[in-house]
Structure formats: structure tokens, C-alpha cells
Motif scaffolding. Structure first.
Motif, PDB file in Angstrom:
ATOM      1  N   ALA A  24      50.936  52.491  50.349  1.00  0.00           N
ATOM      2  CA  ALA A  24      51.593  51.229  49.999  1.00  0.00           C
ATOM      3  C   ALA A  24      50.988  50.078  50.799  1.00  0.00           C
ATOM      4  CB  ALA A  24      53.094  51.329  50.248  1.00  0.00           C
ATOM      5  N   HIS A  25      50.686  50.304  52.063  1.00  0.00           N
ATOM      6  CA  HIS A  25      50.069  49.267  52.895  1.00  0.00           C
ATOM      7  C   HIS A  25      48.652  48.944  52.380  1.00  0.00           C
ATOM      8  CE1 HIS A  25      49.561  46.758  56.374  1.00  0.00           C
ATOM      9  NE2 HIS A  25      48.445  47.383  56.690  1.00  0.00           N
ATOM     10  N   ALA A  26      47.895  49.980  51.990  1.00  0.00           N
ATOM     11  CA  ALA A  26      46.547  49.756  51.451  1.00  0.00           C
ATOM     12  C   ALA A  26      46.616  48.998  50.128  1.00  0.00           C
ATOM     13  CB  ALA A  26      45.816  51.085  51.271  1.00  0.00           C
ATOM     14  N   ALA A  27      47.596  49.315  49.287  1.00  0.00           N
ATOM     15  CA  ALA A  27      47.755  48.606  48.014  1.00  0.00           C
ATOM     16  C   ALA A  27      48.141  47.151  48.265  1.00  0.00           C
ATOM     17  CB  ALA A  27      48.811  49.285  47.150  1.00  0.00           C
ATOM     18  N   TYR A  28      48.969  46.897  49.262  1.00  0.00           N
ATOM     19  CA  TYR A  28      49.337  45.524  49.611  1.00  0.00           C
ATOM     20  C   TYR A  28      48.107  44.748  50.084  1.00  0.00           C
ATOM     21  CZ  TYR A  28      51.469  41.649  52.113  1.00  0.00           C
ATOM     22  OH  TYR A  28      51.796  40.396  52.561  1.00  0.00           O
ATOM     23  N   ASP A  29      47.300  45.362  50.958  1.00  0.00           N
ATOM     24  CA  ASP A  29      46.087  44.706  51.445  1.00  0.00           C
ATOM     25  C   ASP A  29      45.095  44.452  50.312  1.00  0.00           C
ATOM     26  OD1 ASP A  29      46.972  44.510  54.037  1.00  0.00           O
ATOM     27  OD2 ASP A  29      45.887  46.278  54.755  1.00  0.00           O
ATOM     28  N   LEU A  30      44.967  45.394  49.388  1.00  0.00           N
ATOM     29  CA  LEU A  30      44.077  45.205  48.244  1.00  0.00           C
ATOM     30  C   LEU A  30      44.561  44.064  47.361  1.00  0.00           C
ATOM     31  CD1 LEU A  30      41.554  46.221  46.802  1.00  0.00           C
ATOM     32  CD2 LEU A  30      43.015  47.800  45.546  1.00  0.00           C
ATOM     33  N   ASN A  31      45.871  43.949  47.185  1.00  0.00           N
ATOM     34  CA  ASN A  31      46.430  42.846  46.409  1.00  0.00           C
ATOM     35  C   ASN A  31      46.159  41.510  47.105  1.00  0.00           C
ATOM     36  OD1 ASN A  31      47.894  41.580  44.345  1.00  0.00           O
ATOM     37  ND2 ASN A  31      49.764  41.650  45.555  1.00  0.00           N
ATOM     38  N   ILE A  32      46.314  41.454  48.415  1.00  0.00           N
ATOM     39  CA  ILE A  32      46.024  40.239  49.171  1.00  0.00           C
ATOM     40  C   ILE A  32      44.543  39.884  49.023  1.00  0.00           C
ATOM     41  CG2 ILE A  32      45.869  39.265  51.510  1.00  0.00           C
ATOM     42  CD1 ILE A  32      48.707  39.344  50.382  1.00  0.00           C
ATOM     43  N   ALA A  33      43.662  40.884  49.128  1.00  0.00           N
ATOM     44  CA  ALA A  33      42.221  40.633  48.981  1.00  0.00           C
ATOM     45  C   ALA A  33      41.905  40.095  47.597  1.00  0.00           C
ATOM     46  CB  ALA A  33      41.436  41.916  49.249  1.00  0.00           C
ATOM     47  N   GLN A  34      42.540  40.632  46.575  1.00  0.00           N
ATOM     48  CA  GLN A  34      42.307  40.157  45.215  1.00  0.00           C
ATOM     49  C   GLN A  34      42.757  38.706  45.054  1.00  0.00           C
ATOM     50  OE1 GLN A  34      44.331  42.383  42.184  1.00  0.00           O
ATOM     51  NE2 GLN A  34      43.414  41.220  40.525  1.00  0.00           N
ATOM     52  N   LEU A  35      43.911  38.372  45.593  1.00  0.00           N
ATOM     53  CA  LEU A  35      44.410  36.995  45.496  1.00  0.00           C
ATOM     54  C   LEU A  35      43.518  36.021  46.265  1.00  0.00           C
ATOM     55  CD1 LEU A  35      48.251  37.635  45.865  1.00  0.00           C
ATOM     56  CD2 LEU A  35      47.016  36.969  43.795  1.00  0.00           C
ATOM     57  N   LEU A  36      43.060  36.423  47.454  1.00  0.00           N
ATOM     58  CA  LEU A  36      42.169  35.566  48.236  1.00  0.00           C
ATOM     59  C   LEU A  36      40.833  35.367  47.532  1.00  0.00           C
ATOM     60  CD1 LEU A  36      42.861  36.955  51.826  1.00  0.00           C
ATOM     61  CD2 LEU A  36      43.648  34.780  50.859  1.00  0.00           C
ATOM     62  N   CYS A  37      40.333  36.430  46.923  1.00  0.00           N
ATOM     63  CA  CYS A  37      39.064  36.357  46.200  1.00  0.00           C
ATOM     64  C   CYS A  37      39.196  35.426  44.991  1.00  0.00           C
ATOM     65  CB  CYS A  37      38.658  37.762  45.780  1.00  0.00           C
ATOM     66  SG  CYS A  37      36.948  37.934  45.327  1.00  0.00           S
ATOM     67  N   GLN A  38      40.270  35.555  44.247  1.00  0.00           N
ATOM     68  CA  GLN A  38      40.488  34.686  43.094  1.00  0.00           C
ATOM     69  C   GLN A  38      40.655  33.236  43.532  1.00  0.00           C
ATOM     70  OE1 GLN A  38      40.445  35.645  39.721  1.00  0.00           O
ATOM     71  NE2 GLN A  38      40.309  33.436  39.500  1.00  0.00           N
ATOM     72  N   ALA A  39      41.342  33.016  44.647  1.00  0.00           N
ATOM     73  CA  ALA A  39      41.514  31.657  45.155  1.00  0.00           C
ATOM     74  C   ALA A  39      40.172  31.046  45.554  1.00  0.00           C
ATOM     75  CB  ALA A  39      42.469  31.653  46.349  1.00  0.00           C
ATOM     76  N   LYS A  40      39.287  31.845  46.157  1.00  0.00           N
ATOM     77  CA  LYS A  40      37.977  31.327  46.565  1.00  0.00           C
ATOM     78  C   LYS A  40      37.128  30.991  45.338  1.00  0.00           C
ATOM     79  CE  LYS A  40      36.909  30.584  50.074  1.00  0.00           C
ATOM     80  NZ  LYS A  40      36.957  29.275  50.776  1.00  0.00           N
ATOM     81  N   ILE A  41      37.182  31.828  44.298  1.00  0.00           N
ATOM     82  CA  ILE A  41      36.452  31.517  43.062  1.00  0.00           C
ATOM     83  C   ILE A  41      37.017  30.254  42.421  1.00  0.00           C
ATOM     84  CG2 ILE A  41      36.219  32.276  40.662  1.00  0.00           C
ATOM     85  CD1 ILE A  41      35.321  34.916  41.591  1.00  0.00           C
ATOM     86  N   ASP A  42      38.336  30.105  42.439  1.00  0.00           N
ATOM     87  CA  ASP A  42      38.945  28.900  41.876  1.00  0.00           C
ATOM     88  C   ASP A  42      38.517  27.652  42.646  1.00  0.00           C
ATOM     89  OD1 ASP A  42      40.191  30.425  39.959  1.00  0.00           O
ATOM     90  OD2 ASP A  42      42.138  30.488  40.984  1.00  0.00           O
TER      91      ASP A  42
END
Length: 176
Positions: free
Chosen positions: A38-56
Motif C-alpha cells: 500500500a505504501h509503494a502504491a501510494y508512492d507510485l501514485n505520488i510519482a505519477q501525479l508529480l510527473c504529470q504536473a511537470k509535463i503540464d
């Protein structure tokens, strides 16, 4: 006179206790594995959101379209990003912008790493900031002039590719 049994033998109590102890240990291990996942899935979700924000940010013009090796995210300490900008040889006037967000701490055994790739028109990029890419240059006819970027962009029929959206975002998780 009949003999009746009134309780459990010591052997039965020991067997029941060992079964209870063994199943308790297994359940605790399963709970620990579930918590780690669950912690790894949370970190992966955070990484995905940060990555999308940087592309935006790059697409909105807040950040320049240029390659960056490794930089820390200002608002999220412990997270780093890199940007790789490459021209697409088979599709003229398009650049492949690959943004990777990763954890930068050495204390994590398997740090999270997430990459998004987006195709953007090369007129968004400053030719001086790109590494190894050519500028847009001057173009004489209207079929090869840069198209205005509207989020989703169709290729012109003269480019040799089929007509369709050229703005692509493809997530992929990169193993550490």
C-alpha cells in the motif's frame, strides 16, 4: 461405573496453541506485506501525479522544453525529475518529451521511478536549449509550417503519416 472425560489433555492444548500461534504469525506477515505494498502504491501514485504536473508545466510554457539531467522538485523534497527531449525522426516537427520522476533517497531499498512520454510540436521548444535537436528553421510552403498547438493536434496529410492525434501520453513504470 463409567469414566467420562472432563477436559482437554495437555497434548491437545499444546497442539491448538501451536496452530493458533502459527496462523497468527502468518496473518501478521500478510498484514506487513500489505502495508508495504500500500505504501509503494501510494508512492507510485505520488510519482505519477508529480510527473504529470511537470509535463503540464512544460506544455504550459512555465518550464522550458529542454533536457534536464537531474533536478529536485521544489515543492516536494526527496523527489527528483529528469527531462529528455529528442526529435522524432519518423514524424517531422514533433519532439518526444520524456519526464521521469524518482525518489532520491538512498535509504529506500527499491525507490519509485515513473516516466511519462509526450509528443509535442517542436515550435514549443527553444532551439538553443535543446541538446542534439535542430531548430524549426524557415519553411516556405504552408503544408510544412508549424501547426498551432491545441492540446491535441492532427498531422498534416503531407507529412507521410496517417491523420490522427499526435499528442500522446504513455505511462510506463521503469524498474529501478
Amino acid at each position: 461405573m463409567s469414566t467420562s472425560r472432563r477436559g482437554f489433555s495437555l497434548m491437545e492444548v499444546l497442539l491448538a496453541t501451536s496452530i493458533l500461534l502459527g496462523s497468527s504469525i502468518a496473518l501478521i506477515e500478510l498484514a506487513t506485506i500489505g502495508r508495504k505494498q500500500a505504501h509503494a502504491a501510494y508512492d507510485l501514485n505520488i510519482a505519477q501525479l508529480l510527473c504529470q504536473a511537470k509535463i503540464d508545466e512544460i506544455l504550459a510554457g512555465i518550464e522550458p522544453v529542454k533536457s534536464i539531467e537531474s533536478a529536485e522538485l521544489e515543492d516536494d523534497p526527496g523527489w527528483f525529475y529528469s527531462v529528455d527531449v529528442e526529435p522524432l525522426s519518423h514524424l517531422p516537427r514533433l519532439l518526444s518529451v520524456s519526464v521521469t520522476v524518482f525518489q532520491g533517497t538512498e535509504t529506500i531499498a527499491r525507490p519509485i521511478r515513473f516516466t511519462l512520454v509526450r509528443w509535442v510540436p517542436d515550435d514549443l521548444a527553444d532551439p538553443d536549449n535543446l541538446t542534439g535537436t535542430a531548430g524549426t528553421g524557415s519553411q516556405s510552403n504552408s503544408d510544412t509550417s508549424p501547426l498551432p498547438f491545441t492540446g491535441r493536434q492532427a498531422l498534416s496529410p503531407s507529412s507521410g503519416a496517417s491523420s490522427g492525434p499526435s499528442s500522446r501520453t504513455s505511462p510506463r513504470q521503469v524498474a529501478p
